[in-house]
Scaffold this motif. Structure first.
Motif, PDB file in Angstrom:
ATOM      1  N   TYR A 154       1.240  -1.355   0.213  1.00 57.12           N
ATOM      2  CA  TYR A 154       0.148   0.133  -0.034  1.00 57.12           C
ATOM      3  C   TYR A 154       1.061   1.343  -0.199  1.00 57.12           C
ATOM      4  N   PHE A 155       1.175   1.957  -1.204  1.00 53.40           N
ATOM      5  CA  PHE A 155       1.871   2.813  -1.351  1.00 53.40           C
ATOM      6  C   PHE A 155       0.882   4.346  -0.896  1.00 53.40           C
ATOM      7  N   HIS A 156       1.358   5.282  -0.208  1.00 52.30           N
ATOM      8  CA  HIS A 156       1.378   6.724   0.694  1.00 52.30           C
ATOM      9  C   HIS A 156       2.319   7.707   0.392  1.00 52.30           C
ATOM     10  N   SER A 157       1.280   9.234   0.950  1.00 55.62           N
ATOM     11  CA  SER A 157       1.423  10.016   0.191  1.00 55.62           C
ATOM     12  C   SER A 157       3.002  10.247   1.345  1.00 55.62           C
ATOM     13  N   ASP A 158       4.809  10.984   0.835  1.00 58.16           N
ATOM     14  CA  ASP A 158       5.213  10.878   1.445  1.00 58.16           C
ATOM     15  C   ASP A 158       5.455  12.207   2.476  1.00 58.16           C
ATOM     16  N   THR A 159       4.176  13.423   2.001  1.00 62.95           N
ATOM     17  CA  THR A 159       4.640  14.364   2.863  1.00 62.95           C
ATOM     18  C   THR A 159       2.814  14.608   4.080  1.00 62.95           C
ATOM     19  N   HIS A 160       1.866  13.898   3.218  1.00 59.89           N
ATOM     20  CA  HIS A 160       0.873  14.262   3.692  1.00 59.89           C
ATOM     21  C   HIS A 160       0.275  14.230   5.251  1.00 59.89           C
ATOM     22  N   PRO A 161      -0.382  14.861   5.970  1.00 58.98           N
ATOM     23  CA  PRO A 161      -0.391  15.063   7.463  1.00 58.98           C
ATOM     24  C   PRO A 161      -1.446  13.830   7.335  1.00 58.98           C
ATOM     25  N   TYR A 162      -1.310  12.766   6.834  1.00 55.17           N
ATOM     26  CA  TYR A 162      -2.495  12.012   7.901  1.00 55.17           C
ATOM     27  C   TYR A 162      -2.905  11.439   9.766  1.00 55.17           C
ATOM     28  N   ASP A 163      -1.691  12.076   9.841  1.00 52.66           N
ATOM     29  CA  ASP A 163      -1.664  12.400  11.815  1.00 52.66           C
ATOM     30  C   ASP A 163      -3.586  12.871  12.229  1.00 52.66           C
ATOM     31  N   LYS A 164      -3.331  14.089  10.981  1.00 47.73           N
ATOM     32  CA  LYS A 164      -4.812  14.674  11.149  1.00 47.73           C
ATOM     33  C   LYS A 164      -5.919  14.099  10.558  1.00 47.73           C
ATOM     34  N   ALA A 165      -5.686  13.035   9.915  1.00 48.73           N
ATOM     35  CA  ALA A 165      -7.311  12.126   9.527  1.00 48.73           C
ATOM     36  C   ALA A 165      -7.844  12.438  10.545  1.00 48.73           C
TER      37      ALA A 165
END
Length: 326
Positions: free
Chosen positions: A16-27
């Motif tokens: 599963y490939f995800h963004s290098d920089t997206h702020p997933y911690d704020k999801a």
């Protein structure tokens, strides 16, 4: 470690490939980025690591930033025989109508060699129309997996006999939820019987966060009440709330999503807009409520078990890739 599934005697390795920089911690919920892949047992890797080629199929998260798009463009410029097939994940039936250029890129890649789509919800609305125009790209189902580690075992007998209501308030997108909130506003009885949690906002998009009752805190709050309202947008798709209701061990109320099994749908009573029907449901003898809640949890455990989802996805992905290569 790779998660793998055997299909027709073949072991398929999925990353599963995800963004290098997206702020997933704020999801505000664990349905995006690495958190989506975790219950499936799949390795989650930044898109910058896609060039390694040490996988059979890649699933690409749809939270993309400009740098991620640039990396994906370079990857797709390689000859098809020199790269692995990828499935862009679709998490909203309205996604094809977006004005976000990074998300538009996902749909601009349609029918490129080795490019396919993995949809969390059954194709509906604009995405269904998009799939009907595809000539070379395939579409596989990849719903939210049931994460048994998130279950809360709080007996119904110790809970408040009230309905838990939450989520965005849109007349167009969530007509059932919107109508119930509107009625609650004018009814003292419904204000007493319904606990309404406002939407937390979208800090992922740089907007202010209204509250922090998200992820496990959200399920913990839901588990304080006997009943949980479920409605699947105007397309009646299976939002993550359908598994979160089972995590909370609550009685489902509202509209069963089209994609639910017959066993899960049986746990819902026919939904009406009449207050007295809600009162009747809330006052059902506790033994009956316990049976409905337990049956719903069992049904969702089976329907959305990680091994089942991975197996079905691998079967679909294998058939899609083999069919396009033939």
């Amino acid at each position: 470690m790779f998660a793998a599934a055997a299909v027709w005697g073949i072991v398929l390795r999925v990353i599963y490939f995800h963004s290098d920089t997206h702020p997933y911690d704020k999801a505000i919920y664990p349905g995006v980025g690495p958190a989506f892949a975790r219950p499936l047992g799949w390795e989650a890797r930044p898109i910058s690591g896609m060039d390694g080629g040490d996988f059979d199929t890649g699933v690409v998260d749809n939270r993309l930033e400009q740098a991620d798009v640039a990396r994906l463009r370079r990857y797709l410029e390689y000859p098809a025989k020199c790269r692995r097939p990828i499935f862009f994940r679709i998490s909203d039936p309205d996604m094809p109508d977006t004005l976000n250029p990074s998300v538009r890129f996902i749909f601009d890649c349609a029918d490129l060699p080795g490019v396919h789509y993995a949809t969390t919800y059954d194709p509906e609305g604009p995405f269904l129309a998009f799939t009907r125009r595809l000539k070379a790209s395939g579409v596989a189902r990849l719903p939210f997996a049931y994460d048994s580690s998130r279950e809360i075992d709080a007996p119904l007998r110790g809970r408040s006999r009230r309905l838990f209501l939450s989520g965005a308030n849109s007349r167009e997108l969530y007509p059932v939820r919107y109508a119930l909130r509107r009625r609650r506003r004018w009814s003292p009885l419904l204000r007493h019987l319904i606990h309404d949690l406002e939407h937390p906002g979208y800090p992922e998009q740089g907007k202010p966060q209204r509250h922090d009752i998200t992820h496990d805190r959200f399920v913990a709050l839901a588990a304080r009440f006997t009943h949980f309202l479920l409605c699947g947008t105007r397309f009646n798709v299976e939002l993550m709330k359908y598994v979160e209701c089972a995590y909370a061990g609550s009685v489902p109320v509202g509209v069963p999503a089209n994609s639910l099994s017959a066993a899960a749908k049986r746990c819902f009573r026919p939904y009406t807009v009449r207050s007295r029907d809600l009162v009747s449901d809330l006052r059902e003898p506790i033994l009956g409520l316990e049976k409905r809640a337990a049956a719903y949890r069992d049904a969702m455990r089976e329907l959305r078990s990680p091994s089942r989802i991975v197996g079905e996805f691998v079967a679909q992905a294998s058939a899609i890739v083999a069919g396009r290569a033939a």
